[in-house]
Design a protein around this motif. Sequence first.
Motif, short mmCIF file in Angstrom:
data_model
loop_
_atom_site.label_atom_id
_atom_site.label_comp_id
_atom_site.label_asym_id
_atom_site.label_seq_id
_atom_site.Cartn_x
_atom_site.Cartn_y
_atom_site.Cartn_z
N ASP A 137 0.72 -1.12 0.08
CA ASP A 137 -0.06 -0.25 -0.01
C ASP A 137 0.89 1.25 -0.06
OD1 ASP A 137 -2.11 -1.74 0.17
OD2 ASP A 137 -2.66 -1.27 2.13
N PHE A 141 1.17 5.66 -2.12
CA PHE A 141 1.34 6.98 -1.56
C PHE A 141 2.76 7.48 -2.40
CE2 PHE A 141 -1.59 4.96 1.55
CZ PHE A 141 -2.41 5.88 1.73
N ASP A 455 -3.10 20.97 6.96
CA ASP A 455 -2.84 19.60 7.48
C ASP A 455 -4.33 18.93 7.01
OD1 ASP A 455 -0.38 19.88 8.57
OD2 ASP A 455 -1.07 20.79 10.45
N LYS A 458 -3.94 16.66 3.98
CA LYS A 458 -3.27 15.40 4.33
C LYS A 458 -4.08 14.52 4.99
CE LYS A 458 0.89 17.91 4.92
NZ LYS A 458 2.04 18.59 5.77
N GLU A 459 -4.71 15.07 6.15
CA GLU A 459 -5.76 13.99 6.94
C GLU A 459 -7.09 13.57 6.10
OE1 GLU A 459 -7.15 16.90 9.68
OE2 GLU A 459 -5.22 16.91 10.92
N GLU A 460 -7.03 14.08 5.04
CA GLU A 460 -8.41 13.64 4.22
C GLU A 460 -7.96 12.44 3.56
OE1 GLU A 460 -9.47 16.61 1.24
OE2 GLU A 460 -10.60 18.04 2.68
N GLN A 461 -6.51 12.39 3.11
CA GLN A 461 -6.08 11.03 2.42
C GLN A 461 -5.97 10.07 3.40
OE1 GLN A 461 -5.57 10.49 -0.78
NE2 GLN A 461 -6.17 12.82 -1.09
N GLN A 462 -5.44 10.29 4.79
CA GLN A 462 -5.18 9.32 5.79
C GLN A 462 -6.75 9.00 6.15
OE1 GLN A 462 -3.39 11.86 8.75
NE2 GLN A 462 -1.54 11.71 7.67
N LYS A 463 -7.66 9.91 6.16
CA LYS A 463 -9.28 9.27 6.57
C LYS A 463 -9.62 8.43 5.58
CE LYS A 463 -10.59 13.16 9.34
NZ LYS A 463 -11.38 14.37 9.51
N TYR A 465 -7.99 6.32 3.50
CA TYR A 465 -7.39 5.06 3.50
C TYR A 465 -7.88 4.33 5.03
CZ TYR A 465 -3.89 1.55 3.83
OH TYR A 465 -3.03 0.50 4.06
N SER A 466 -8.29 5.09 5.79
CA SER A 466 -8.53 4.36 7.00
C SER A 466 -10.08 3.82 6.90
CB SER A 466 -8.65 5.23 8.26
OG SER A 466 -7.40 5.78 8.62
#
Length: 479
Positions: A137, A141, A455, A458-463, A465-466
């Motif tokens: 994965d 990124f 930030d 960046k958090e949108e991509q993390q969310k 993926y989560s």
Amino acid sequence: MEVPFPFDNLLCVLLGVSFTVWFTLLLVFIIVPAIFGLSFGIRRLYMKTLLKVFEWATLRIERGAKEKNHPLYKPYTDAMATGIIAKEPTSLEEELTEIRRSGSNRELDVSMATNSSSEPPSAPPSAPPSAEFELSDIFWFCRRGVESMVDDEVTKRFSAEELETWNLLTRSNYNLQHISTRLTVLWGLGVLIRYGLLLPLRVTLAITGISLLVIFTTIIGLLPNSRAKSFLSEKVHLMCYRICVRALTAIITYHHSENKPKNGGICVANHTSPIDVIILASDGCYAMVGQIHGGLMGVIQRSMVKAAPHIWFERSEVKDRHLVAKRLSDHVEDKTKLPILIFPEGTCINNTSVMMFKKGSFEIASTVYPVAIKYDPRFGDAFWNSSKFGMVNYLLRMMSSWAIVCSVWYLPPMSREEGEDAVQFANRVKAAIARQGGLVDLLWDGGLKRGKVKDTFKEEQQKLYSKILVGTQEDRSRS
């Protein structure tokens, strides 16, 4: 005994005659047509002549480079619209599935090479990514990060648009080498025309337009509020803006004038240059919105607000969103006041795309009149790179260019739909402007021109993926 005619008197007579002829030509061919909104067609004939000269110069460059075996720079024009990396619109989940399937296929090939079984194993099914984290994965990124650095769709929106043809301006020619004597002479002649003839004429017109605007709006401001005052104010503003348009040798084509903004509405447009205001205001009157400045700009603002209901804010008030919204709401509620002109991007973009619209102007319960502006960069680059050029330097570049050619489209009025918030409404208006102007519709904030990525991006991509992992786990627990 005759007294010889003094040389000083002869010089004064020549200067007087020159000034009289100059002012007469200015009055007859520019100021009077500007008052009545007329045009003799000289600028359009000038534009067609320039196009033929540009085509000849480009063909001469290509032929000369071919004869001398010189490599010729050719800008990749599609890169500005589509990017230099071919991408297909796919979701994160689909791309992760493809990456994991590729890894599984490689493992399968290895197992087949070591397995002597006669039955071939079945192909892995196309299923959504598993709930467990897989090392592969990371490659998604990494790839997206490298693509963003190689093909940055934000930074290239703040540089001048590249041209396929040379417009005889040194700053737009990437093939800086001697091709032929005739081409060099033509370029030198162009320099003399632009700086020796056009620039003085344009500076004179700009000074004339600004001076008349300050003088007449100050005089009209002394009149009591009435229909006559509003009528005179509109005529003076139109006349002065049209003179300023001629100071840039601007050739403007307006489309769908039946959709022009009406009183009590908000006009929103894409933003390329400070002259966007002049381009629009030469075809209709608007209430300007902005911060109070000092110097010459402050003098112009103070005189304008005396004659028309413009909205100027102190530096300390600009950051107060509630105060700004209230001033704008009070203005649009009065249907006798001029429509407000706003550029929701908040910064200048190089006229290849439209970036994120700030939602503030879309929170007001009013009709929005979208306007698309598209410049033709062949005659002069209208984009203002404020981080590279100051205002004086920029205006000098504009006035020493061949011309400013652009098209303006008035789009049908738009209103917020039921259940639509300000952000969705802003995106819908932005998409309509981009579609009409042939511009790229981007979600990025134009504030990235000077700031860092927030930030939250960046958090949108993390969310995202989560959610893929958590969502898969929930589906398994339900089954």
